[in-house]
Structures are given as C-alpha cells and as structure tokens.
Motif scaffolding. Structure first.
Motif, mmCIF file in Angstrom:
data_model
loop_
_atom_site.group_PDB
_atom_site.id
_atom_site.type_symbol
_atom_site.label_atom_id
_atom_site.label_comp_id
_atom_site.label_asym_id
_atom_site.label_seq_id
_atom_site.Cartn_x
_atom_site.Cartn_y
_atom_site.Cartn_z
ATOM 1 N N THR A 736 0.852 -1.196 0.000
ATOM 2 C CA THR A 736 0.000 0.000 0.000
ATOM 3 C C THR A 736 0.889 1.247 0.000
ATOM 4 O O THR A 736 1.874 1.313 0.736
ATOM 5 N N VAL A 737 0.514 2.222 -0.843
ATOM 6 C CA VAL A 737 1.305 3.453 -0.937
ATOM 7 C C VAL A 737 0.421 4.659 -0.621
ATOM 8 O O VAL A 737 -0.664 4.803 -1.202
ATOM 9 N N ILE A 738 0.877 5.477 0.308
ATOM 10 C CA ILE A 738 0.220 6.778 0.500
ATOM 11 C C ILE A 738 0.853 7.697 -0.525
ATOM 12 O O ILE A 738 2.014 8.069 -0.405
ATOM 13 N N THR A 739 0.114 8.031 -1.570
ATOM 14 C CA THR A 739 0.736 8.809 -2.650
ATOM 15 C C THR A 739 0.805 10.280 -2.292
ATOM 16 O O THR A 739 1.649 10.999 -2.800
ATOM 17 N N GLN A 740 -0.111 10.747 -1.437
ATOM 18 C CA GLN A 740 -0.055 12.140 -0.993
ATOM 19 C C GLN A 740 -0.850 12.317 0.287
ATOM 20 O O GLN A 740 -1.989 11.887 0.390
ATOM 21 N N LYS A 741 -0.193 12.932 1.226
ATOM 22 C CA LYS A 741 -0.867 13.261 2.485
ATOM 23 C C LYS A 741 -1.329 14.707 2.319
ATOM 24 O O LYS A 741 -0.559 15.559 1.865
ATOM 25 N N VAL A 742 -2.573 15.003 2.629
ATOM 26 C CA VAL A 742 -3.054 16.378 2.415
ATOM 27 C C VAL A 742 -3.651 16.946 3.701
ATOM 28 O O VAL A 742 -3.666 16.271 4.740
ATOM 29 N N ASN A 743 -4.146 18.176 3.591
ATOM 30 C CA ASN A 743 -4.673 18.847 4.779
ATOM 31 C C ASN A 743 -6.066 18.344 5.144
ATOM 32 O O ASN A 743 -6.838 17.937 4.290
ATOM 33 N N SER A 744 -6.331 18.441 6.406
ATOM 34 C CA SER A 744 -7.631 18.024 6.899
ATOM 35 C C SER A 744 -8.595 19.215 6.782
ATOM 36 O O SER A 744 -8.643 20.072 7.664
ATOM 37 N N ILE A 745 -9.298 19.278 5.680
ATOM 38 C CA ILE A 745 -10.121 20.467 5.376
ATOM 39 C C ILE A 745 -11.451 20.086 4.750
ATOM 40 O O ILE A 745 -11.662 18.927 4.420
ATOM 41 N N LEU A 746 -12.308 21.085 4.598
ATOM 42 C CA LEU A 746 -13.564 20.973 3.852
ATOM 43 C C LEU A 746 -14.547 19.955 4.435
ATOM 44 O O LEU A 746 -15.321 19.326 3.702
ATOM 45 N N HIS A 747 -14.510 19.805 5.733
ATOM 46 C CA HIS A 747 -15.360 18.777 6.355
ATOM 47 C C HIS A 747 -16.841 19.147 6.325
ATOM 48 O O HIS A 747 -17.188 20.305 6.520
ATOM 49 N N PRO A 748 -17.693 18.149 6.134
ATOM 50 C CA PRO A 748 -19.124 18.419 6.300
ATOM 51 C C PRO A 748 -19.433 18.689 7.775
ATOM 52 O O PRO A 748 -18.712 18.203 8.654
ATOM 53 N N GLN A 749 -20.490 19.474 8.034
ATOM 54 C CA GLN A 749 -20.825 19.770 9.446
ATOM 55 C C GLN A 749 -21.321 18.519 10.157
ATOM 56 O O GLN A 749 -21.062 18.317 11.326
ATOM 57 N N ALA A 750 -22.069 17.702 9.423
ATOM 58 C CA ALA A 750 -22.500 16.411 9.969
ATOM 59 C C ALA A 750 -22.193 15.381 8.891
ATOM 60 O O ALA A 750 -22.210 15.723 7.702
ATOM 61 N N PRO A 751 -21.885 14.159 9.283
ATOM 62 C CA PRO A 751 -21.533 13.167 8.254
ATOM 63 C C PRO A 751 -22.616 13.046 7.175
ATOM 64 O O PRO A 751 -23.802 13.080 7.490
ATOM 65 N N VAL A 752 -22.177 12.968 5.925
ATOM 66 C CA VAL A 752 -23.129 12.762 4.829
ATOM 67 C C VAL A 752 -23.173 11.250 4.587
ATOM 68 O O VAL A 752 -22.136 10.626 4.360
ATOM 69 N N ASN A 753 -24.352 10.689 4.698
ATOM 70 C CA ASN A 753 -24.458 9.237 4.523
ATOM 71 C C ASN A 753 -24.485 8.875 3.056
ATOM 72 O O ASN A 753 -25.513 8.961 2.409
ATOM 73 N N VAL A 754 -23.323 8.499 2.574
ATOM 74 C CA VAL A 754 -23.252 8.184 1.146
ATOM 75 C C VAL A 754 -23.527 6.703 0.903
ATOM 76 O O VAL A 754 -23.291 5.868 1.781
ATOM 77 N N ILE A 755 -24.029 6.430 -0.298
ATOM 78 C CA ILE A 755 -24.351 5.039 -0.638
ATOM 79 C C ILE A 755 -23.071 4.213 -0.775
ATOM 80 O O ILE A 755 -22.014 4.732 -1.088
ATOM 81 N N LYS A 756 -23.208 2.926 -0.535
ATOM 82 C CA LYS A 756 -22.066 2.006 -0.691
ATOM 83 C C LYS A 756 -22.524 0.834 -1.551
ATOM 84 O O LYS A 756 -23.675 0.422 -1.467
ATOM 85 N N PRO A 757 -21.636 0.311 -2.362
ATOM 86 C CA PRO A 757 -22.043 -0.823 -3.185
ATOM 87 C C PRO A 757 -22.326 -2.066 -2.337
ATOM 88 O O PRO A 757 -21.763 -2.213 -1.273
#
Ligand code: BGC
Length: 757
Positions: A736-757
């Motif tokens: 496993t490769v972490i290709t880029q570590k980025v900033n912890s930003i743009l968070h939703p105010q409450a979790p958005v429940n996204v669909i999963k396969p």
C-alpha cells in the motif's frame, strides 16, 4: 506682492509638486509589484480588489482613474477592474464566456456590428476526447479575446455533470473529472497562448442552477476531492489559468468564496496555483472581509458598499492590511501580463473566417453517432430527396442561454448545411416549416405535419431526417416534462414518420441538437440512425452535414451516461435538493458514484454508456503490454490500434482501471487516461502509450486525509467505451502506498451518509 499673485504661485507650486509626486511614484512594470503596493494608499488598494462595476465610482478618490462601467472598451463585456494611472496600473477587461467572446453587437455612434465566433458548447468539445483539437479551438478563441480588446475570458466552466437537468451543463464538459480536466487543460493552454488570461469556474460544486447562490452543498471530503475538485486540479496543474472564479453556492455550510481552506490551503498550498481568485458576479455571499482573508482576491463586478466595507474593516482592525497587500499583489502580478498593460492595439477584426473553420472541425469531431443500423449513414446526395422534419432542422440551437451565449453573425441550420453539402431538400416541407418557425410562439410544439403529407413524402423522398432540439441556460435547471422527456408533439412526429418511411422501406435518421442528455425511449427504437450533435456552435449545420454525408467519419464519444430511466440516475432523488422549489440544501448522497461510476458499480443498464460512440469504420485493439507487471512508481502500458474497416477514421482508446477494494469501497472501474488516434487510413496501425503513475491508482481516504493506493491487483482495461473493453491486463502493487498526504479540510458539518455498493 499682490495677494492674487501669491495665490497663483501657490497653486502653480502645488500643481508641480503633485506632478513631481506623481512622477516619483513607482510605476507598475518599472518598479516591482511589491514597491507599487508599498506606495498605494489604503483606498487605492481597495480599488484594486473591488471590480469597477457600474456603481463602483467613489468620487472621493476617483481622481479620474475610475473606469466604472463595462461600456469601457468592449460594451457588453462582463466586468472591468479599476485603473490607477498614478501607479501605471491600467484597467483590464473581463468578458464571458465559455463558447466565445460575449459582447454587444451594437455600439453607440458606431455603424459597425460586432460579432464573435460561437464555438461548440463545452459538452460538444468534451465529446471530441481530443485535447489537442480543443487546444486549437482555444488558440482561435484566445485570439478573439485579444483582438476584441479583452484581457481575461471568463471560461472554461468545469463543473461536473452531476445530473442531466443541470441548466448550465452545456457549458461544462462531463460527468467524469479526468475527461473534464484534460479538455479544460487544452482550451486554457490554447487561449492563454495568445497572452490573454482565463478564469476557470465555478470553484466548486456549482452543479445546479436552482438557488445556485444560496444552496448549501453537503458533501464528504472524498467525493469532493475525487469527483468535484479533480477536474479543476488536473486543468490547473496542466495549464496554469491566470484566474479562478469561486462559485455562488455554499459547500458544507460556508460560501466557497469565504473558504480559506478551499482557496488558500487547497488551491494555493496543495495545488500551487499562482494566479488570483475572483468571485462570481454578485450573489448572496456578503462577508467581503472574509473573502479577502480566504484568498478570494477580487470581488466582482464590484460596488461602492464593498469598497467602503473593506476600508472600514482595515481601519477597525478586522482585516489586516497585510492580507489586503497579498490580494493586491496577486492581482497586479496578473495585470502585468495583460494586453491592456502592454497597451496592445487590438484590431476588432480577428480572422472570423479562419476561426469558423476550426469551430466546424471541432463541431464535427464532437458529434456522437449513437445508432447506425444497416449502414443507414453515411448518406449520399445522389440517393434522392431528403424529407427534413422537425422545427429545429430549420433553426439550429448553436449554444445555450445566459452568460455562456455568444452574439454571432449567423447560424448554419441543418437545412442549410445539407443544402450546402449538395443534398436536395423537399420543398413542400421546408416552406411550411420556415413559416411556422417565423412565429416564436410556435416553438414549444412541433409543426403539425399531417399524416397525409408524411405519407406523401415517404413515397417521394429517399430518406427522412428529423431533428429534436433542447436548450437550457443560466439561473434555471431543466424540467423533466417536455424537456428531459420528449414532448407529445415530438413523440407523435417521430412515430408517424418512422412508420410511414419504414412502410416504404426507407430510413429515418434522427439528429439530436440538445444541451444535455434526454430520455431516448421514444426515439431509440424508431430511428435507423441517431446522430447526437449537441450544441455545435454557429457552424453546426455544416458540421452535421459533414458527418451525415461521410465527409467526416464520426469519432466523438459520450462524455455522459444516457440513462434508460431518469430514476436510474444516482442523483435523481436528491437533485436539486430540498425544498424542491427553492432548495436550501442538497445532499450528495450518491458520493463518488456519479454517472458511469454508479451504473457500472450498481449494475444498471444505461441507454448509452459513458465513452460510447460509433464510427463508419471498425478498429482492432492489440493486447496491452506493460513494462512490468509489478508497479513501483509507475507503469507504462501500450497497445496498438488498427483500422480494420474500409474508410479512414479516428478512435479513442479509453483506459479504465479497476482497483482492489479491501479498505475502501471502489467504483467498478474509473477512467484514468485516454488518447485519440490520428486519422488512420484503412489497415493503418498506431501505437498508443500510457504512463500511469502510482498516484492514478489512489483513492482518497477521509480517515487518513490522504490519497492511498491499496496493495493488490489492478486491472488495466483498454476500451472503445466504458462497456466495450477490448483488452485487459493485471498489474500488482506489492505494498500500500500513501501517494499524498493532504490537509484536513472541507469537512461536512454532519456526516453525509453516502451510498455504498
Ligand atoms: C455567471 C458567470 C459569469 C458572470 C459574468 C455569472 O452570473 O455565473 O459564469 O461569468 O455572471 O457574466
């Protein structure tokens, strides 16, 4: 000495002192940007960050330098910036929009009429899958920007086609961020090669027009990064647009123009964007001080209230002057690159004839042949008369409405294009259609051709061509009824024409002159051939005739999935948000499963899949060869494409990758690269090579704030569409490769429940 003389001397003395001070003041170009900013008064700095919109003319410090209205230089251009002659800073002009230079046709006390080239819509350009061709369009387009006296064109629009009802989809490119980013990169490079700027817009998640300025887009970080930001990221890294336009909407509770994490942390720190950011025109974001702090350097179109507000903010210490200095510096760093700064003597006379040819070429290459049973197409003009049905056959929709519309000198209709190409059109139809079209109130319904006339034409003519049209524009999303779905008058015309012509063993060809996908149920099985022409710009009719006649072999591919049923779309239940009439909130519950990512992963059958498009020839794909079956930093894959048919043609090789899904769910496959062949003669072969860095294999992991390529087996799939995969090969990523570590930003105010396969 008489008092009068003393007074006069003082006046003269003061005037020469002022002149001396003026001369001593640093000048942009002679001095560095930093020196110029250091010499600016607070008022002057604020004048730079607020556009010179109509009422932004603060007489208190105008000193004759205010331009103050878009009547300056190009009437009808969208905006200007303020000039400060004392410091050698000229005003610059910003004009719309993505399909050509938008300006007024008429000018005061001027007999001349001003027209620009109306290029094909964004969606049409994306359907070429040909960034080099799009770059050529950009070169012609940018020349017009420069020759009409503008400095920055407010284009391209690169928002994602989240849903086919999006009113501005025609300006944007695709449901896929890789196709979007590559095409946008092409047009930006082309435009900017002229020494004028672009403004990539609307940053970000402006995917609908329903309350575009007030709607809050609730979206998780992975979806933002992988889908909605990705196209911007690719284009910005490929082509360094001079400016970025923030969007009207909110993302996770805050207007994008006020988000420091978006405009500074991500755009400048992570992506190294070097230009300046401007707001979209007006809107509901009113925290102008916060915009400055966020890195939204310029507020457009600008007004006095904003000027006063920023001045007070600095005076009462709620805005550090240091922040303002940075905003101004960024703007000046762009101004020094403009034609206005170089005092360029624009001609108002670009070579419109040459640009029309480029427009026509792109329009023909952007058409997608959806169906061609029993080689209905190409048509020969020797076959006999063409019965041309449909209002839009006689009145092409060159492009969409709103700021993306262009005032063009002419529009070539399908009727005109076919005639130019040597086809004989049936006059018993063309006469009444022209008459019917002359009353715009008729446009909402198809001209009611009688059964009798249709039957007569089926007996007399060699073939029927029927055009269906759709238009949309800024501020309004499309409707389902009578828009996404075919209208009753269209269904009836298609049905009756198909029946009459088929009874005579003759063919029906349907041309779709549409802004975005429609429901195809009522026409898919009725037509023998279907040509999707999108909104092909002012040369559209000629470009359509080029493809119908076989002068151009179609090589366009779909940039969007056409669904069988509207409700099969993953955003169907959440578009345009709640409450439906004036949505305040929209939840991107489908997450990353937009377009084909959803159809393929959730096993839905589309009407026409992403990447699909037929040709008048056939192609063979040789096996994929890789330099190594184990990936280190990158893998190089190559394959041959051979024209196995009888006419010359171009093919698009689409490289999809299926990734392992051990720690994160993954789409069944994703487009990672593509390439278009040159025009291959029958029997000719071309080798296509893709370099795939390990970063292409990565997905965004919210938990780690990182792009992560999971260890395991990846399938590289080369296809002529997302569902016509011709060759596959597996490669392994050992760790496993972490290709880029980025900033912890743009968070939703409450979790958005996204669909999963
Ligand atoms: C649109 C922008 C456009 C601007 C200037 C806004 O309403 O959203 O795309 O560039 O107006 O006309």
């Amino acid at each position: 000495m008489p008092l009068k003389l003393v007074g006069a001397l003082i006046t003269v003395g003061l005037a020469s002192l002022t002149a001396y001070a003026q001369d001593k003041a640093p000048k942009l170009g002679k001095n560095t940007v930093k020196e110029v900013v250091a010499a600016m008064t607070l008022e002057e700095k604020v004048l730079m960050v607020i556009g010179g919109g109509r009422d932004a003319a603060p007489s208190a410090f105008a000193d004759g330098s205010m331009v103050g209205s878009t009547n300056f230089r190009i009437p009808g251009a969208a905006g200007v910036t303020n000039a400060i002659p004392r410091l050698g800073i000229p005003a610059i002009v910003l004009a719309d929009g993505p399909a050509g230079v938008r300006m007024d046709v008429k000018r005061k006390n001027d007999e001349h009429r001003y027209f620009a080239t109306a290029f094909p819509s964004g969606t049409t350009l994306a359907s070429t899958w040909n960034p080099e061709l799009v770059e050529r369009v950009g070169r012609a387009f940018g020349n017009e920007v420069k020759e009409f006296g503008a400095d920055i064109i407010l284009a391209p629009g690169v928002n994602i086609h989240r849903n086919p009802l999006g009113g501005r989809n025609f300006e944007y490119y695709s449901e896929d961020p890789v196709l979007t980013g590559e095409i946008a990169g092409g047009i930006i490079n082309g435009i900017q090669s002229n020494g004028v700027g672009t403004s990539i817009k609307h940053f970000v998640a402006n995917n609908q027009e329903s309350d575009r300025a007030g709607v809050d887009v609730h979206i998780d970080e992975r979806t933002l990064r992988e889908i909605y930001l990705k196209g911007f990221e690719i284009a910005i890294k490929r082509s360094s647009p001079w400016t970025v336009m923030s969007s009207y909407n909110l993302v996770n509770g805050t207007h994008t123009s006020e988000r420091h994490d978006l405009l500074t942390t991500l755009l400048r720190n992570e992506w190294s964007f070097k230009g300046y950011v401007m707001t979209d025109w007006g809107g509901k974001a009113k925290n102008w001080t916060e915009q400055m702090k966020a890195g939204n350097d310029m507020i457009m179109p600008g007004n006095n209230k904003q000027i006063q507000r920023i001045i007070s903010a600095v005076k009462n210490d709620s805005l550090e002057v240091k922040v303002l200095n940075t905003n101004v510096e960024r703007i000046l760093n762009i101004i020094v690159r403009t034609p206005s700064f170089a005092n360029y003597k624009f001609s108002n006379a670009p070579d419109l004839k040459a640009h029309a040819l480029v427009s026509r070429e792109a329009a023909s290459e952007g058409q997608v042949l959806l169906k061609n049973d029993a080689q209905t197409l190409p048509l020969s003009s020797k076959q006999g008369k063409v019965a041309l049905f449909g209002n839009i056959s006689y009145a092409l929709i060159a492009g969409g409405m709103g700021s993306g519309d262009v005032n063009k000198a002419y529009t070539v209709s399908v009727a005109k294009g076919l005639t130019n190409a040597g086809f004989e059109l049936d006059k018993e139809l063309s006469g009444p259609y022209a008459q019917y079209n002359s009353n715009w109130r008729n446009w909402s319904k198809e001209f009611p051709v009688t059964d009798e006339l249709i039957n007569k034409k089926a007996a007399e003519c060699a073939v029927a061509v029927l055009t269906i049209g759709r238009n949309s524009g800024e501020t309004k999303d499309r409707d389902l009824d009578h828009d996404y779905y075919l209208k009753p008058s269209e269904l009836s015309l298609i049905e009756r024409t198909a029946e009459a012509f088929h009874r005579q063993h003759k063919k029906l060809i349907i041309v779709l002159n549409i802004c975005a996908p429609i429901d195809t149920k009522g026409l898919k099985d009725k037509a023998d051939a279907i040509l999707l022409a999108w909104q092909p710009g002012m040369e559209g009719g000629d470009a359509i005739a080029d493809v119908l006649s076989g002068k151009v072999n179609p090589s366009g591919k779909l940039p969007d999935t056409f669904a069988q049923n509207y409700n099969d779309l993953s955003s169907a239940s959440s578009f345009p948000g709640t409450p439906v009439d004036e949505p305040t909130d929209v939840y991107y519950k489908e997450g990353i499963y937009v377009g084909y990512r959803y159809f393929d992963t959730f096993k839905k059958e589309p009407a026409y899949e992403f990447g699909y498009g037929l040709s008048y020839t056939t192609f063979g794909f040789g096996p994929i060869k890789v330099n190594s079956s184990t990936i280190k930093d990158k893998v190089t894959a190559s394959l041959t494409v051979t024209n196995t048919g009888k006419v010359a043609g171009k093919e698009v090789v689409q490289l999809y990758i299926s990734a392992p899904a051990k720690t994160m769910d993954k789409p069944m496959q994703e487009l990672k690269a593509f390439a278009k062949t040159r025009l291959l003669e029958p029997g000719a072969t071309q080798t296509i090579t893709f370099d795939i860095p390990v970063s292409y294999l990565a997905s965004f992991d919210n938990a780690q704030n990182a792009w992560v390529a999971e260890a395991g087996t990846y399938q590289l799939k080369a296809g002529s569409s997302s569902r016509q995969i011709k060759q596959t090969i597996s490669v392994t990523l050992p760790k496993t490769v972490i290709t880029q570590k980025v900033n912890s930003i743009l968070h939703p105010q409450a979790p958005v429940n996204v669909i999963k396969p």
